[in-house]
Design an enzyme around this catalytic site. Structure first.
Site, PDB file in Angstrom:
ATOM      1  N   HIS A 232      40.659  35.224  35.062  1.00 24.30           N
ATOM      2  CA  HIS A 232      41.647  36.396  35.282  1.00 24.30           C
ATOM      3  C   HIS A 232      42.045  36.851  36.631  1.00 24.30           C
ATOM      4  O   HIS A 232      43.304  37.217  36.667  1.00 24.30           O
ATOM      5  CB  HIS A 232      41.043  37.674  34.500  1.00 24.30           C
ATOM      6  CG  HIS A 232      42.005  38.747  34.188  1.00 24.30           C
ATOM      7  ND1 HIS A 232      43.002  38.527  33.082  1.00 24.30           N
ATOM      8  CD2 HIS A 232      42.252  39.939  35.005  1.00 24.30           C
ATOM      9  CE1 HIS A 232      44.045  39.610  33.350  1.00 24.30           C
ATOM     10  NE2 HIS A 232      43.630  40.280  34.277  1.00 24.30           N
ATOM     11  N   ASP A 236      45.796  37.243  37.601  1.00 25.36           N
ATOM     12  CA  ASP A 236      46.394  38.338  38.124  1.00 25.36           C
ATOM     13  C   ASP A 236      47.031  37.715  39.612  1.00 25.36           C
ATOM     14  O   ASP A 236      48.110  38.260  40.101  1.00 25.36           O
ATOM     15  CB  ASP A 236      45.372  39.359  38.727  1.00 25.36           C
ATOM     16  CG  ASP A 236      45.024  40.197  37.533  1.00 25.36           C
ATOM     17  OD1 ASP A 236      45.872  40.415  36.601  1.00 25.36           O
ATOM     18  OD2 ASP A 236      44.230  40.915  37.506  1.00 25.36           O
ATOM     19  N   HIS A 259      44.816  43.576  43.509  1.00 27.34           N
ATOM     20  CA  HIS A 259      46.348  43.538  43.752  1.00 27.34           C
ATOM     21  C   HIS A 259      46.762  43.926  45.013  1.00 27.34           C
ATOM     22  O   HIS A 259      47.791  43.608  45.567  1.00 27.34           O
ATOM     23  CB  HIS A 259      46.930  44.533  42.520  1.00 27.34           C
ATOM     24  CG  HIS A 259      46.638  44.025  41.040  1.00 27.34           C
ATOM     25  ND1 HIS A 259      47.256  42.895  40.702  1.00 27.34           N
ATOM     26  CD2 HIS A 259      45.996  44.514  40.221  1.00 27.34           C
ATOM     27  CE1 HIS A 259      46.739  42.615  39.488  1.00 27.34           C
ATOM     28  NE2 HIS A 259      46.094  43.678  39.078  1.00 27.34           N
TER      29      HIS A 259
END
Ligand SMILES: [Zn+2]
Length: 273
Positions: A232, A236, A259
């Site tokens: 994952h 992302d 992020h």
């Protein structure tokens, strides 16, 4: 080394709907084929917002894109699906303020793309070659870009309870679909209160988030891959990385991404190439 490739869009329009992970609000998203050379664009409230790093408004727990008062939350899984399947041109009509979370991965987007098929466009594009190593570090997150004949990612993460996970693979439409797109978002049970206090995570549930408790993954039955967390994180990363709107021949080594760090890395890389 194959440096040239054709622009690509979807053959038909596709629609997704559901609640957003962070705002919890219902949203519809319609993806329509776009003309070659137009890139990836969001359309919301009559406003066109180009998908690029300059239009990122926030990276707290998710990536928010927008302009002025217009915000679209959690664009990263959809952008990852688009970049992972090598779509270069697409119009994204958003009716709401957040991209639906669906099952917490990008699988539903990707499988629908494969269902309707891809349209190869005439415009030829060239991949960007990296001919030297580029390092970037921010807090505990590290990136190293180095020359490579394909586009390859190595990612490693280390978390309490889960321990270390790492994965290295060439990214193509097929490897993205099979090896990355089923990986669900995750969080620690102990962080939920903090996420809620930020006004986020309102649409999160055991259906769309893998939740890690003190004894392991609470909803382990929802896992698709054994090492789903690192996968994952690659999902992302690719969503955030897509905001460069470039395609590369290089290997990227990523340690403990998030992020915010991805955003800073993309801005740094943009100035370096
Ligand atoms: Zn995610």
């Amino acid at each position: 080394m194959n440096l040239n490739f054709c622009s690509k869009t979807l053959k038909e329009k596709v629609k997704f709907c559901g609640n957003g992970l962070h705002t919890g609000q219902y949203c519809e998203v319609v993806l329509e084929p776009a003309k070659e050379g137009t890139g990836i664009n969001f359309f919301v409230d009559g406003q066109k917002i180009y998908s690029c790093i300059e239009n990122v408004l926030s990276t707290q727990n998710c990536t928010v894109i927008g302009s002025g008062k217009t915000k679209i939350f959690t664009v990263e899984h959809l952008l990852s699906a688009i970049y992972g399947t090598e779509i270069t041109d697409l119009n994204i009509y958003v009716y709401g303020i957040e991209i639906p979370v669906l099952d917490g991965s990008s699988k539903e987007f990707v499988l629908r793309f494969y269902d309707v098929g891809f349209e190869i466009l005439n415009l030829k594009r060239s991949k960007t070659i990296i001919d030297k190593e580029i390092d970037f570090e921010i807090k505990t997150t590290k990136y190293k870009v180095s020359p490579y004949e394909n586009f390859r990612i190595y990612c490693e993460v280390e978390y309490k309870i889960i321990g270390k996970q790492s994965l290295e693979l060439n990214i193509s439409s097929e490897t993205y679909k099979d090896e990355i797109s089923y990986a669900k978002t995750f969080c620690f049970f102990s962080d939920i209160e903090k996420i809620k206090s930020l006004g986020l995570g309102k649409g999160g549930s055991l259906e769309n988030v893998l939740v890690i408790g003190d004894a392991g993954v609470i909803n382990e039955n929802r896992m698709y891959y054994k090492d789903e967390f690192v996968r994952h994180k690659i999902l992302d990363f690719l969503g955030d990385f897509s905001l460069l709107n470039k395609y590369f021949c290089c290997k990227i080594h990523v340690s403990n991404p998030n992020h915010y760090a991805n955003y800073e890395f993309v801005r740094y890389l943009k100035n370096k190439i």
